[in-house]
Design an enzyme around this catalytic site. Structure first.
Site, PDB file in Angstrom:
ATOM      1  N   HIS A   1      -9.611   1.031   4.232  1.00 25.37           N
ATOM      2  CA  HIS A   1      -8.405   1.274   5.036  1.00 25.37           C
ATOM      3  C   HIS A   1      -8.751   2.220   6.184  1.00 25.37           C
ATOM      4  O   HIS A   1      -9.551   3.153   6.010  1.00 25.37           O
ATOM      5  CB  HIS A   1      -7.276   1.867   4.168  1.00 25.37           C
ATOM      6  CG  HIS A   1      -5.955   1.832   4.868  1.00 25.37           C
ATOM      7  ND1 HIS A   1      -5.604   2.774   5.804  1.00 25.37           N
ATOM      8  CD2 HIS A   1      -4.933   0.949   4.813  1.00 25.37           C
ATOM      9  CE1 HIS A   1      -4.400   2.464   6.287  1.00 25.37           C
ATOM     10  NE2 HIS A   1      -3.978   1.366   5.691  1.00 25.37           N
TER      11      HIS A   1
ATOM     12  N   GLY B   1       1.485   2.874  10.840  1.00 25.35           N
ATOM     13  CA  GLY B   1       2.335   4.064  10.760  1.00 25.35           C
ATOM     14  C   GLY B   1       2.957   4.459  12.088  1.00 25.35           C
ATOM     15  O   GLY B   1       3.498   5.545  12.240  1.00 25.35           O
TER      16      GLY B   1
ATOM     17  N   LYS C   1       0.078   4.156  -0.410  1.00 26.07           N
ATOM     18  CA  LYS C   1      -0.626   5.341   0.128  1.00 26.07           C
ATOM     19  C   LYS C   1      -0.392   6.535  -0.794  1.00 26.07           C
ATOM     20  O   LYS C   1      -0.256   6.370  -2.003  1.00 26.07           O
ATOM     21  CB  LYS C   1      -0.202   5.605   1.583  1.00 26.07           C
ATOM     22  CG  LYS C   1      -0.395   4.355   2.452  1.00 26.07           C
ATOM     23  CD  LYS C   1      -0.273   4.608   3.931  1.00 26.07           C
ATOM     24  CE  LYS C   1      -0.478   3.298   4.706  1.00 26.07           C
ATOM     25  NZ  LYS C   1      -0.436   3.457   6.146  1.00 26.07           N
TER      26      LYS C   1
ATOM     27  N   GLU D   1      -7.345   4.644   7.419  1.00 23.56           N
ATOM     28  CA  GLU D   1      -7.126   6.082   7.155  1.00 23.56           C
ATOM     29  C   GLU D   1      -8.335   6.672   6.440  1.00 23.56           C
ATOM     30  O   GLU D   1      -8.714   7.821   6.686  1.00 23.56           O
ATOM     31  CB  GLU D   1      -5.819   6.258   6.361  1.00 23.56           C
ATOM     32  CG  GLU D   1      -4.606   5.984   7.254  1.00 23.56           C
ATOM     33  CD  GLU D   1      -3.345   5.554   6.518  1.00 23.56           C
ATOM     34  OE1 GLU D   1      -3.284   5.659   5.286  1.00 23.56           O
ATOM     35  OE2 GLU D   1      -2.409   5.102   7.209  1.00 23.56           O
TER      36      GLU D   1
ATOM     37  N   SER E   1       2.641  -1.914  10.208  1.00 22.74           N
ATOM     38  CA  SER E   1       4.088  -1.892  10.420  1.00 22.74           C
ATOM     39  C   SER E   1       4.752  -3.248  10.183  1.00 22.74           C
ATOM     40  O   SER E   1       5.716  -3.598  10.864  1.00 22.74           O
ATOM     41  CB  SER E   1       4.420  -1.339  11.813  1.00 22.74           C
ATOM     42  OG  SER E   1       3.885  -0.025  11.947  1.00 22.74           O
TER      43      SER E   1
ATOM     44  N   GLU F   1      -5.989  -4.932  10.242  1.00 28.79           N
ATOM     45  CA  GLU F   1      -4.988  -3.907  10.506  1.00 28.79           C
ATOM     46  C   GLU F   1      -5.347  -3.177  11.807  1.00 28.79           C
ATOM     47  O   GLU F   1      -6.197  -2.287  11.803  1.00 28.79           O
ATOM     48  CB  GLU F   1      -4.964  -2.883   9.368  1.00 28.79           C
ATOM     49  CG  GLU F   1      -4.683  -3.479   8.016  1.00 28.79           C
ATOM     50  CD  GLU F   1      -4.068  -2.461   7.061  1.00 28.79           C
ATOM     51  OE1 GLU F   1      -2.978  -2.747   6.559  1.00 28.79           O
ATOM     52  OE2 GLU F   1      -4.648  -1.382   6.842  1.00 28.79           O
TER      53      GLU F   1
ATOM     54  N   ASN G   1       0.870  -1.179   0.000  1.00 27.39           N
ATOM     55  CA  ASN G   1       0.000   0.000   0.000  1.00 27.39           C
ATOM     56  C   ASN G   1       0.903   1.223   0.000  1.00 27.39           C
ATOM     57  O   ASN G   1       1.442   1.601   1.035  1.00 27.39           O
ATOM     58  CB  ASN G   1      -0.890  -0.035   1.253  1.00 27.39           C
ATOM     59  CG  ASN G   1      -1.782   1.191   1.361  1.00 27.39           C
ATOM     60  OD1 ASN G   1      -1.859   2.005   0.434  1.00 27.39           O
ATOM     61  ND2 ASN G   1      -2.460   1.321   2.498  1.00 27.39           N
TER      62      ASN G   1
HETATM   63  C1  3PY Z   1       0.693  -0.072   7.380  1.00 32.28           C
HETATM   64  O1  3PY Z   1       1.507  -0.978   7.187  1.00 32.28           O
HETATM   65  O2  3PY Z   1       0.916   0.788   8.206  1.00 32.28           O
HETATM   66  C2  3PY Z   1      -0.552   0.002   6.615  1.00 32.28           C
HETATM   67  O3  3PY Z   1      -1.364   0.858   6.839  1.00 32.28           O
HETATM   68  C3  3PY Z   1      -0.804  -0.953   5.523  1.00 32.28           C
HETATM   69  O4  3PY Z   1      -1.991  -0.680   4.852  1.00 32.28           O
END
Ligand code: 3PY
Length: 254
Positions: free
Chosen positions: A96, A177, A12, A98, A217, A171, A10
């Site tokens: 996601h 992040g 982003k 976010e 992460s 997630e 991803n």
């Molecule tokens: C991350 O690895 O922080 C993610 O948000 C993957 O989508």
């Protein structure tokens, strides 16, 4: 497990035409992708044609969102599932955290995410459907209630056959992040509960077949232990997918 692994990158809202091209060249030198692993990179929409052209051909191309509208039309700023398919996109990330949170503004609620999921699947995209709890929710012991609340509208809208073309990306929001990762045991426990939920609310066959990716992460140095867990069938990778380290994750698959 009887399931292949799914590793999603991803990117982003990162990169320029130049930096992404440099990264894709680095990926070219990173050796073969094991047969039991499917890899997809979800790029910023603007760069998708470039990524289609320059990314090694054994990695599929995905987007990070798509419109809830069923076709093209007067939806300023949106990109429809049709349009993604038109430029050769195979996968899309829906829900996601976010996007659910809305960057401090208006986010996407459970029903909107489920509707997007249904539209994308109906059109022929494959979907990585993200769910996960926030830090306070884990501390309050309601992790699985939150995941169930995010999955329930999807279970209402989807037919049993739809589930074959999606994965669930678990997630934990507190691990996105932040550099914090769920321990392999913590992640495994939630993945097993998610699979159990799918068994109860969809079917045993779907529960057995669906791939549940871990996201938050994940990087080369922690991927191996996570991917060794019985209910972890891959990863959705943020920061590390913007580096050659992405291939250490791919090669960390058992
Ligand atoms: C991350 O690895 O922080 C993610 O948000 C993957 O989508």
């Amino acid at each position: 497990k009887g399931r292949s692994y799914l590793i999603g990158g991803n990117w982003k809202c990162n990169g320029t035409a130049e930096s992404l091209q440099t990264l894709m060249k680095e990926f070219d030198n990173r050796g073969p992708i094991p047969k039991n692993v499917e890899v997809a990179i979800c790029a910023p929409d603007l760069y998708i044609p470039l990524v289609k052209k320059s990314l090694r051909s054994d990695i599929a191309v995905g987007a990070q969102n798509c419109g809830v509208n069923e076709s093209q039309g007067a939806y300023t700023g949106e990109i429809s599932a049709d349009q993604l398919l038109d430029v050769g996109v195979e996968w899309v990330i829906i829900g996601h955290s976010e996007r659910r949170e809305g960057f401090g503004m208006v986010g996407e609620d459970e029903l909107l995410c489920a509707k997007k999921l249904k539209v994308a699947l109906d059109k022929g995209l494959k979907v990585m459907f993200c769910i996960g709890e926030k830090k306070e929710e884990r501390e309050a012991g309601i992790t699985m209630d939150v995941c169930a609340k995010q999955l329930a509208p999807a279970a209402d809208l989807l037919n049993e056959k739809d589930w074959a073309n999606m994965s669930i990306a678990y997630e934990p929001v507190w691990a996105i992040g932040t550099g914090l990762t769920a321990t392999p045991e913590m992640a495994q426990e939630t993945h097993a509960s998610i699979r159990e939920w799918v068994k109860e609310h969809v079917s045993a066959d779907v529960a057995n077949a669906i791939r549940i990716q871990y996201g938050g992460s994940m990087k080369g140095s922690n991927a191996k232990d996570l991917l060794a867990q019985p209910d972890i069938d891959g990863g959705l990778i943020g920061g590390a997918s913007l580096k050659a380290d992405f291939f250490n994750i791919i090669h960390g698959v058992p």
